[in-house]
Design an enzyme around this catalytic site. Sequence first.
Site, mmCIF file in Angstrom:
data_model
loop_
_atom_site.group_PDB
_atom_site.id
_atom_site.type_symbol
_atom_site.label_atom_id
_atom_site.label_comp_id
_atom_site.label_asym_id
_atom_site.label_seq_id
_atom_site.Cartn_x
_atom_site.Cartn_y
_atom_site.Cartn_z
ATOM 1 C CE1 TYR A 99 -2.453 -4.836 11.703
ATOM 2 C CE2 TYR A 99 -4.769 -5.444 11.563
ATOM 3 C CZ TYR A 99 -3.641 -4.857 11.001
ATOM 4 O OH TYR A 99 -3.728 -4.278 9.759
ATOM 5 C CG ASN A 110 1.264 2.372 4.721
ATOM 6 O OD1 ASN A 110 0.126 1.914 4.718
ATOM 7 N ND2 ASN A 110 2.283 1.747 4.151
ATOM 8 C CG ASP A 153 10.069 0.332 4.059
ATOM 9 O OD1 ASP A 153 8.887 0.319 3.674
ATOM 10 O OD2 ASP A 153 10.619 -0.636 4.613
ATOM 11 C CE LYS A 173 -2.957 -1.201 11.593
ATOM 12 N NZ LYS A 173 -2.174 -0.138 10.907
ATOM 13 C CB ILE A 222 -0.950 -0.010 1.220
ATOM 14 C CG1 ILE A 222 -2.038 -1.083 1.026
ATOM 15 C CG2 ILE A 222 -1.575 1.361 1.445
ATOM 16 C CD1 ILE A 222 -2.877 -1.343 2.263
ATOM 17 C CG LEU A 248 -5.459 -10.090 -3.189
ATOM 18 C CD1 LEU A 248 -5.761 -10.795 -4.502
ATOM 19 C CD2 LEU A 248 -5.125 -11.120 -2.101
ATOM 20 C CB THR A 249 -0.016 -6.242 -0.021
ATOM 21 O OG1 THR A 249 -0.131 -7.198 1.052
ATOM 22 C CG2 THR A 249 -0.926 -5.050 0.256
#
Length: 267
Positions: free
Chosen positions: A158, A90, A37, A162, A18, A192-193
């Site tokens: 998680y 992100n 990153d 979130k 993403i 669908l990464t």
Amino acid sequence: MKRVEGKVALITGGASGIGLSAATLLAKEGAKVVIADFNIEGAKEHAAALVKEGYEASAVFLDAGNAKSVEEAVDFTVEQYGTITVLFNNVGLTNIHKDLDVVNIDLDEWDRLVNVNLKSVLLGSRYAIPHMQKAGGGSIINTASMAAFASDQIRTAYGATKAGVVNMTKYIATQYGKDKIRCNSIAPGLILTPAAKNNMPDDLLDIYTKYHALPYHGEADDIGYAVVYLASDESKFMTGQTLQIEGGHYIANPTIEDQNAWAASQK
């Protein structure tokens, strides 16, 4: 069409999935982008590819759970391009082997996910907001998840982190709206990464398809285009909101598939 021309965007977790989609689409729509990153080689590779295509892009190392690293990524962005007007928080982690139910969850994993998934949003915003104030405004976009709204048998940390992202989005929007700083989040469903494709067998993906309202899965660009919208002035009157982009997976009565099967059996 240059929908974000003149804007400067920092994308965390931008070397894949993403984040990479968002970085690429923002660059193509006119923004100067910094891909941040932990995978610095991947970030540099993708930034170089964008530059080769004629866009403005740079790369910087980021350890999203480390305050100094996040501050340095923001400072790098400002040094490179003079300001920062778009922040896409992100980065997010999950681990289905350690992030279990409440009784059995690894407590170190809980701390790790709170630090990376939730604190990173605080840190990125903390260091970017003063620059946005000087610039006369900006847009902060956070990656949440549908796990913030629907519980599961595992991934307790998680889901909790979130949900925290969703609520922090509202707090940032409330606290800095008068400075013309908007803050919104995006809650993806199954996308669908590359990571999803590599870790989810076809029969498991088929279960998700069964419960989607749409007959296909989401792709990274489905989120990337939403980021462009939220970064652009097209969304200038939108703040504190969470876009749920999940293929209609969560909109129906959960028994609908079983009802359809029952109805078919009565014919």
